[in-house]
Design an enzyme around this catalytic site. Sequence first.
Site, PDB file in Angstrom:
ATOM      1  N   ASP A   1      -2.725 -10.526  -2.447  1.00 26.24           N
ATOM      2  CA  ASP A   1      -3.292 -10.047  -1.175  1.00 26.24           C
ATOM      3  C   ASP A   1      -4.785  -9.734  -1.386  1.00 26.24           C
ATOM      4  O   ASP A   1      -5.205  -9.382  -2.483  1.00 26.24           O
ATOM      5  CB  ASP A   1      -2.534  -8.779  -0.757  1.00 26.24           C
ATOM      6  CG  ASP A   1      -2.840  -8.326   0.651  1.00 26.24           C
ATOM      7  OD1 ASP A   1      -2.004  -8.552   1.534  1.00 26.24           O
ATOM      8  OD2 ASP A   1      -3.918  -7.720   0.868  1.00 26.24           O
TER       9      ASP A   1
ATOM     10  N   ASP B   1      -4.255 -12.832   3.394  1.00 29.14           N
ATOM     11  CA  ASP B   1      -5.510 -12.366   3.988  1.00 29.14           C
ATOM     12  C   ASP B   1      -6.730 -12.615   3.097  1.00 29.14           C
ATOM     13  O   ASP B   1      -7.842 -12.234   3.463  1.00 29.14           O
ATOM     14  CB  ASP B   1      -5.426 -10.888   4.413  1.00 29.14           C
ATOM     15  CG  ASP B   1      -4.742 -10.006   3.386  1.00 29.14           C
ATOM     16  OD1 ASP B   1      -4.486 -10.485   2.272  1.00 29.14           O
ATOM     17  OD2 ASP B   1      -4.466  -8.834   3.710  1.00 29.14           O
TER      18      ASP B   1
ATOM     19  N   HIS C   1       0.816  -1.218   0.000  1.00 25.05           N
ATOM     20  CA  HIS C   1       0.000   0.000   0.000  1.00 25.05           C
ATOM     21  C   HIS C   1       0.852   1.272   0.000  1.00 25.05           C
ATOM     22  O   HIS C   1       0.308   2.373  -0.041  1.00 25.05           O
ATOM     23  CB  HIS C   1      -0.941   0.032   1.209  1.00 25.05           C
ATOM     24  CG  HIS C   1      -1.956  -1.068   1.213  1.00 25.05           C
ATOM     25  ND1 HIS C   1      -2.782  -1.316   0.140  1.00 25.05           N
ATOM     26  CD2 HIS C   1      -2.262  -2.006   2.156  1.00 25.05           C
ATOM     27  CE1 HIS C   1      -3.568  -2.357   0.424  1.00 25.05           C
ATOM     28  NE2 HIS C   1      -3.271  -2.794   1.629  1.00 25.05           N
TER      29      HIS C   1
ATOM     30  N   HIS D   1      -6.324  -7.265  -0.436  1.00 21.69           N
ATOM     31  CA  HIS D   1      -6.467  -5.839  -0.724  1.00 21.69           C
ATOM     32  C   HIS D   1      -5.737  -5.483  -2.021  1.00 21.69           C
ATOM     33  O   HIS D   1      -4.664  -6.039  -2.304  1.00 21.69           O
ATOM     34  CB  HIS D   1      -5.876  -5.002   0.414  1.00 21.69           C
ATOM     35  CG  HIS D   1      -6.485  -5.279   1.749  1.00 21.69           C
ATOM     36  ND1 HIS D   1      -5.919  -6.152   2.656  1.00 21.69           N
ATOM     37  CD2 HIS D   1      -7.617  -4.822   2.320  1.00 21.69           C
ATOM     38  CE1 HIS D   1      -6.684  -6.204   3.738  1.00 21.69           C
ATOM     39  NE2 HIS D   1      -7.727  -5.407   3.558  1.00 21.69           N
TER      40      HIS D   1
END
Length: 341
Positions: free
Chosen positions: A193, A282, A158, A195
Amino acid sequence: MKAVHTELHRSHDPQFFLVRGVVKRTTEQPERADRLLKGLKDGKHRLVEPTTFGQGPRARIHSPEYLSFLSEAWDAWTALGDSGPEMIGNIHPVRHAATYPTHIVGKLGWHTADTAAPIGPGTWAAACAATDVAVTAAQMVMDGEDAVYALCRPPGHHAYRDMAGGFCFLNNSAIAAAHLRQKHERVVILDVDVHHGNGTQGIFYARPDVYTVSIHADPIAYYPYVWGYAHERGEGPGLGTNLNIPLPIGTGDDGYMQAMELARKAIESFAPGALVIALGLDASEHDPLKGLSVTTPGFRRIGQAIARMGLPTVFVQEGGYLSDILGANLTSVLAGFEEAR
Ligand code: ZN
């Protein structure tokens, strides 16, 4: 498979996490690395200490102002005299005709995308150690290893060129890819991931030499909300070298594997020399940040699919939070890779 790991991550132990207006303890805790380490031991992977590469690899990706900010942030923060136990921004400049600030509170707002990247006394040291872990793994693959795993903490995907966010400060996957670029003309980062890898996308958005592919929970209802849509395809010379594959919330193994097949085809047509896997775990059905529903056998299938791409591979740990099967999911993805190689 060899696995690079250091205990230096422990100096970063953030607490603050703001969720829908409620302050909670962050899910990005040092214990994550302990559970991942157990997964590596269960898989009989050989642990290797990182080499120290210094600022060079970080400076390929991050701006000088941002690296200075991160390295000096804690001292400047404590010198205020009335500051809290962690650095959380209270301004959020959107940078329209803005001036780069000189005050630490201004810089903190400038360099953070959200409140999920609190900076504490040991954050800079841990973030630097994580980049050394990633670069060591990349160097080992450049030196002839088929695949190496990097246990990076804090995670990185991120983080933008000059902005932290979402538990991330320095973009380990991007730094590994830039290191691989010294040997390979074209490199792919495949982000699995849950995200969207928004920082990685941002860093390479206008570059044609690093293809960024991200499979993630649909940002229409999931962090990071404002990036990660399918229409984001790159810009300028990088147009066409960014691929987002958002999946409906709750997607399980079969839906995930269909996305992996789309990613495989795109990667194959790019003909890269090496592959970085931004390995979030995740997407697990048991992850506390519930987004997708990949099972432990599903992670094995993901590992197999990555292996069949047939590329020298650097696995860089991204997300994956405390659950009883966090370590087992790591064992599973790496076992799947090794058995299909
Ligand atoms: Zn994540």
